[in-house]
Structure formats: structure tokens, C-alpha cells
Design a protein around this motif. Structure first.
Motif, PDB file in Angstrom:
ATOM      1  N   VAL A   1       0.758  -0.940  -0.568  1.00 17.36           N
ATOM      2  CA  VAL A   1      -0.223   0.251   0.049  1.00 17.36           C
ATOM      3  C   VAL A   1       0.909   1.332   0.133  1.00 17.36           C
ATOM      4  N   THR A   2       0.182   2.630  -0.952  1.00 17.12           N
ATOM      5  CA  THR A   2       1.434   3.706  -0.386  1.00 17.12           C
ATOM      6  C   THR A   2      -0.247   4.496  -1.020  1.00 17.12           C
ATOM      7  N   PRO A   3       0.166   5.099   0.493  1.00 23.99           N
ATOM      8  CA  PRO A   3       1.164   5.274   1.313  1.00 23.99           C
ATOM      9  C   PRO A   3       0.931   4.378   2.338  1.00 23.99           C
ATOM     10  N   GLU A   4       1.965   3.390   2.860  1.00 21.78           N
ATOM     11  CA  GLU A   4       1.560   2.805   4.220  1.00 21.78           C
ATOM     12  C   GLU A   4       0.997   3.482   5.390  1.00 21.78           C
ATOM     13  N   THR A   5       2.010   5.171   5.782  1.00 21.08           N
ATOM     14  CA  THR A   5       0.366   5.455   6.401  1.00 21.08           C
ATOM     15  C   THR A   5       0.340   6.768   6.041  1.00 21.08           C
ATOM     16  N   LEU A   6      -1.251   7.238   6.273  1.00 17.81           N
ATOM     17  CA  LEU A   6      -2.139   8.344   4.955  1.00 17.81           C
ATOM     18  C   LEU A   6      -2.605   9.431   6.145  1.00 17.81           C
ATOM     19  N   VAL A   7      -2.018  10.170   6.095  1.00  9.94           N
ATOM     20  CA  VAL A   7      -2.108  11.664   6.960  1.00  9.94           C
ATOM     21  C   VAL A   7      -2.891  12.278   6.332  1.00  9.94           C
ATOM     22  N   LEU A   8      -3.774  12.498   7.630  1.00  7.55           N
ATOM     23  CA  LEU A   8      -4.739  13.723   6.559  1.00  7.55           C
ATOM     24  C   LEU A   8      -4.974  15.319   7.468  1.00  7.55           C
ATOM     25  N   GLY A   9      -4.146  15.546   8.195  1.00 13.35           N
ATOM     26  CA  GLY A   9      -3.584  16.497   8.721  1.00 13.35           C
ATOM     27  C   GLY A   9      -4.218  17.133  10.003  1.00 13.35           C
ATOM     28  N   ASN A  10      -4.980  18.156   9.270  1.00 15.72           N
ATOM     29  CA  ASN A  10      -5.726  19.359  10.497  1.00 15.72           C
ATOM     30  C   ASN A  10      -7.828  19.376   9.835  1.00 15.72           C
ATOM     31  N   VAL A  11      -8.311  18.314  10.412  1.00 17.94           N
ATOM     32  CA  VAL A  11      -9.525  18.318  10.181  1.00 17.94           C
ATOM     33  C   VAL A  11     -10.943  18.648  11.119  1.00 17.94           C
ATOM     34  N   LYS A  12     -11.316  19.111  10.529  1.00 17.52           N
ATOM     35  CA  LYS A  12     -12.840  20.107  10.814  1.00 17.52           C
ATOM     36  C   LYS A  12     -13.712  19.033  11.681  1.00 17.52           C
ATOM     37  N   ALA A  13     -13.773  18.955  12.719  1.00 13.78           N
ATOM     38  CA  ALA A  13     -15.349  18.104  13.732  1.00 13.78           C
ATOM     39  C   ALA A  13     -16.643  18.234  12.297  1.00 13.78           C
ATOM     40  N   GLY A  14     -16.535  16.927  11.996  1.00 15.44           N
ATOM     41  CA  GLY A  14     -18.230  16.396  11.441  1.00 15.44           C
ATOM     42  C   GLY A  14     -18.005  17.530   9.710  1.00 15.44           C
ATOM     43  N   GLU A  15     -16.833  17.662   9.425  1.00 11.41           N
ATOM     44  CA  GLU A  15     -16.673  17.593   8.126  1.00 11.41           C
ATOM     45  C   GLU A  15     -15.999  16.801   7.281  1.00 11.41           C
ATOM     46  N   PRO A  16     -16.320  15.275   6.359  1.00 11.50           N
ATOM     47  CA  PRO A  16     -15.625  14.779   5.933  1.00 11.50           C
ATOM     48  C   PRO A  16     -14.788  14.789   5.414  1.00 11.50           C
ATOM     49  N   ILE A  17     -13.654  14.657   4.918  1.00 10.57           N
ATOM     50  CA  ILE A  17     -12.720  14.349   3.880  1.00 10.57           C
ATOM     51  C   ILE A  17     -12.179  13.194   3.016  1.00 10.57           C
ATOM     52  N   THR A  18     -12.031  13.107   2.160  1.00 11.28           N
ATOM     53  CA  THR A  18     -11.363  11.882   1.206  1.00 11.28           C
ATOM     54  C   THR A  18     -10.034  11.971   0.978  1.00 11.28           C
ATOM     55  N   LYS A  19      -9.984  11.021   0.385  1.00  9.11           N
ATOM     56  CA  LYS A  19      -8.244  10.545  -0.323  1.00  9.11           C
ATOM     57  C   LYS A  19      -8.048   9.528  -0.472  1.00  9.11           C
ATOM     58  N   LYS A  20      -7.281   9.347  -1.508  1.00 11.09           N
ATOM     59  CA  LYS A  20      -6.499   7.600  -1.975  1.00 11.09           C
ATOM     60  C   LYS A  20      -5.571   7.335  -1.909  1.00 11.09           C
ATOM     61  N   VAL A  21      -5.404   6.177  -1.602  1.00 10.47           N
ATOM     62  CA  VAL A  21      -4.194   5.086  -1.589  1.00 10.47           C
ATOM     63  C   VAL A  21      -3.964   3.950  -2.409  1.00 10.47           C
ATOM     64  N   VAL A  22      -2.890   4.103  -3.411  1.00 15.41           N
ATOM     65  CA  VAL A  22      -2.814   3.257  -4.443  1.00 15.41           C
ATOM     66  C   VAL A  22      -2.661   1.777  -3.596  1.00 15.41           C
ATOM     67  N   VAL A  23      -2.800   0.268  -4.419  1.00 14.59           N
ATOM     68  CA  VAL A  23      -2.053  -1.375  -3.038  1.00 14.59           C
ATOM     69  C   VAL A  23      -2.112  -1.748  -4.690  1.00 14.59           C
ATOM     70  N   ARG A  24      -0.920  -2.009  -4.552  1.00 13.30           N
ATOM     71  CA  ARG A  24      -0.178  -3.579  -5.596  1.00 13.30           C
ATOM     72  C   ARG A  24       0.018  -5.071  -5.755  1.00 13.30           C
ATOM     73  N   GLY A  25       0.202  -5.449  -6.315  1.00 13.14           N
ATOM     74  CA  GLY A  25       0.641  -6.935  -6.097  1.00 13.14           C
ATOM     75  C   GLY A  25       1.498  -7.153  -7.233  1.00 13.14           C
ATOM     76  N   LYS A  26       2.001  -8.088  -6.725  1.00  9.96           N
ATOM     77  CA  LYS A  26       2.923  -8.676  -8.331  1.00  9.96           C
ATOM     78  C   LYS A  26       2.208  -9.723  -8.774  1.00  9.96           C
ATOM     79  N   LYS A  27       1.112  -9.515  -8.033  1.00 11.26           N
ATOM     80  CA  LYS A  27       0.065 -11.047  -9.574  1.00 11.26           C
ATOM     81  C   LYS A  27      -1.552 -10.042  -9.744  1.00 11.26           C
ATOM     82  N   PRO A  28      -2.256 -10.238 -10.730  1.00 13.42           N
ATOM     83  CA  PRO A  28      -3.217  -9.624 -10.147  1.00 13.42           C
ATOM     84  C   PRO A  28      -4.225 -10.265  -9.323  1.00 13.42           C
ATOM     85  N   PHE A  29      -5.001  -9.383  -8.485  1.00 13.12           N
ATOM     86  CA  PHE A  29      -5.705  -9.312  -7.694  1.00 13.12           C
ATOM     87  C   PHE A  29      -7.697  -8.817  -7.461  1.00 13.12           C
ATOM     88  N   LYS A  30      -8.248  -9.290  -6.295  1.00 11.40           N
ATOM     89  CA  LYS A  30      -9.563  -8.596  -5.695  1.00 11.40           C
ATOM     90  C   LYS A  30      -9.133  -8.052  -4.816  1.00 11.40           C
TER      91      LYS A  30
END
Length: 259
Positions: free
Chosen positions: A148-177
Motif C-alpha cells: 500500500v502506498t502510502p503506508e501511513t495516510l496523514v489527513l492533517g488537520n480535519v474540522k470536526a463534522g466535515e468529511p475528507i476523502t483521500k486515495k491510496v494505491v494498492v499494488r500486487g505482484k499478480k492480479p488480485f481482487k
């Protein structure tokens, strides 16, 4: 690059190297270097370096141990306290006072992901106590099949009650689900696809509650590859929303104006 002076010294010797880092993150790290310099025993190569090994892969390396001296010198045992290694030893025919052994050091397929750092001990029939045991160092890195990249997902300062969305990359040596993404926390939701491929984008949405403070949550990603999961950590600092200052009133004549 640290070079060992084997021309001047014999026996066990070592030193401590100090590595200093400058700006922007000044730091100091000490590295201990030690070894046994011998003129009668030559080990080629001098250590077992597996390098990067894929998770679940069996890797082996051959080592030659040669000795020049007593005709009755021999290796009586190779001790190994690590169940992740196997060692095979074979003595070559002796010629002209030289003794040769071939060792095969094998890294098993059940070694956990991470760095490998250990040693074997070659035990001889040498009469000198300081020469009877010869260490053989082992190093390498087992890299995960699913990462997984990044292994640590840092969202930083987030206001209470306000959603935040980020993406991570998941890689494999072979195709997988990706079968499941779970963190056991109701504040997180995950969006994945159902395709079998080597690279996936996982969308992570965090919905912070009203309580401010630091949040650090481990996330586990389950795949359809047997016994293959991936993990990351999501961290955030929930801050309270800004509070508007109370309105002030100014009396002008008989009228009151709210500011």
C-alpha cells in the motif's frame, strides 16, 4: 562506504561510526561495525546477502569456506537458532593441506515481511577458543506481495463534522481482487472496485465526530490471494470548528444597531 583494514589487524575488531545529518532535519546516528579478521580461514562471499526477496519465495545462496593450515581441521557443526533458515554442508576433497566446505543457506518461504538480520555460527575443531566459532552474517529484505502506498495516510488537520476523502494505491505482484477493507471504526468508509488487476485505487472517506483530538486508526485490506493482506495507518488531528464572535450592539439615539 566503510572499509575494514585487514592488512594491519587480526582477530576480533570493531568500531562505531557516527553519521551526522544536516538541515532540514538534523540528526545523528551511530552504526556499530565489527568483524573477525583471520589469515587461515577465507569465506567467500563474506556474508549471506539475499537482497530483496518476494514474500513466499524460496531463496538460497552458496558459501565457500576454505582453510589453510592443519590437515585435520574440520567444521563440526553450523548452528542456527532461526527456523526461517536451512543450512546444508558438503566437504570437498582435501588437497595439499587445504580444506574446503560448500554451504548452502536457504531462506524459507514462510519468512515474514520485513528486514532479515541474523547470523549463523560455524563451529570448528580449532583448539583455540577465540577461533573455534566463526560468525556468518545474514541479511535481506522480504517485500510483501501486496503493498500500500502510502503506508501511513496523514489527513492533517480535519474540522470536526466535515468529511475528507483521500486515495491510496494498492499494488500486487499478480492480479488480485480486494475483498474487504476494514478498520472497525464507524467513522471510515471505503470505496473499491471488483476487478482483478495488479493496481487498485482505494478511496478512503473519514467523517470525524465532534470530539477534537488525535486519531490513529489501523486499516486492513483483505484480498483474494491466499493469506495475503495489506495494512496501512490513517492518522488525523480533529480540530473544533471556529466559533463566530458574539454580535455587539451599539445604541444610537432611540435605535439599537446590531453589528
Amino acid at each position: 562506504v566503510a572499509k575494514f583494514n585487514t592488512h594491519t589487524f587480526v582477530g576480533m575488531h570493531g568500531a562505531t561510526l557516527t553519521v551526522t545529518f544536516g538541515a532540514p532535519y538534523p540528526a545523528e546516528v551511530q552504526v556499530r561495525v565489527h568483524g573477525n579478521i583471520r589469515g587461515d580461514v577465507v569465506i567467500a562471499p563474506g556474508a549471506v546477502e539475499f537482497g530483496k526477496v518476494d514474500e513466499g519465495e524460496v531463496r538460497e545462496q552458496r558459501i565457500n569456506v576454505s582453510y589453510a593450515g592443519r590437515s585435520d581441521w574440520k567444521i563440526v557443526d553450523v548452528t542456527n537458532d532461526n527456523d526461517f533458515f536451512e543450512v546444508e554442508m558438503e566437504e570437498a576433497p582435501r588437497t595439499m593441506g587445504k580444506v574446503n566446505y560448500n554451504l548452502v543457506v536457504r531462506l524459507k518461504d514462510n519468512v515474514p515481511v520485513g528486514f532479515v538480520k541474523d547470523q549463523l555460527t560455524i563451529i570448528t575443531n580449532d583448539q583455540r577458543a577465540d577461533s573455534r566459532r566463526i560468525p556468518l552474517y545474514i541479511g535481506g529484505q522480504v517485500v510483501p506481495e501486496i503493498s500500500v502506498t502510502p503506508e501511513t495516510l496523514v489527513l492533517g488537520n480535519v474540522k470536526a463534522g466535515e468529511p475528507i476523502t483521500k486515495k491510496v494505491v494498492v499494488r500486487g505482484k499478480k492480479p488480485f481482487k480486494i475483498l474487504d477493507v476494514n478498520c472497525g471504526d464507524n467513522c471510515f468508509s471505503f470505496n473499491t472496485d471488483q476487478e482483478s488487476k495488479e493496481l487498485h485505487l482505494v478511496e478512503i472517506t473519514y467523517r470525524p465526530g465532534d470530539q477534537p483530538g488525535a486519531v490513529k486508526v489501523p486499516v486492513t485490506i483483505t484480498t483474494d490471494r491466499p493469506n495475503r493482506t495489506a495494512a496501512l495507518t490513517v492518522s488525523a488531528e480533529v480540530i473544533a470548528p471556529a466559533v463566530a464572535p458574539p454580535a455587539t450592539q451599539v445604541e444610537v439615539g432611540k435605535q439599537t444597531i446590531a453589528d
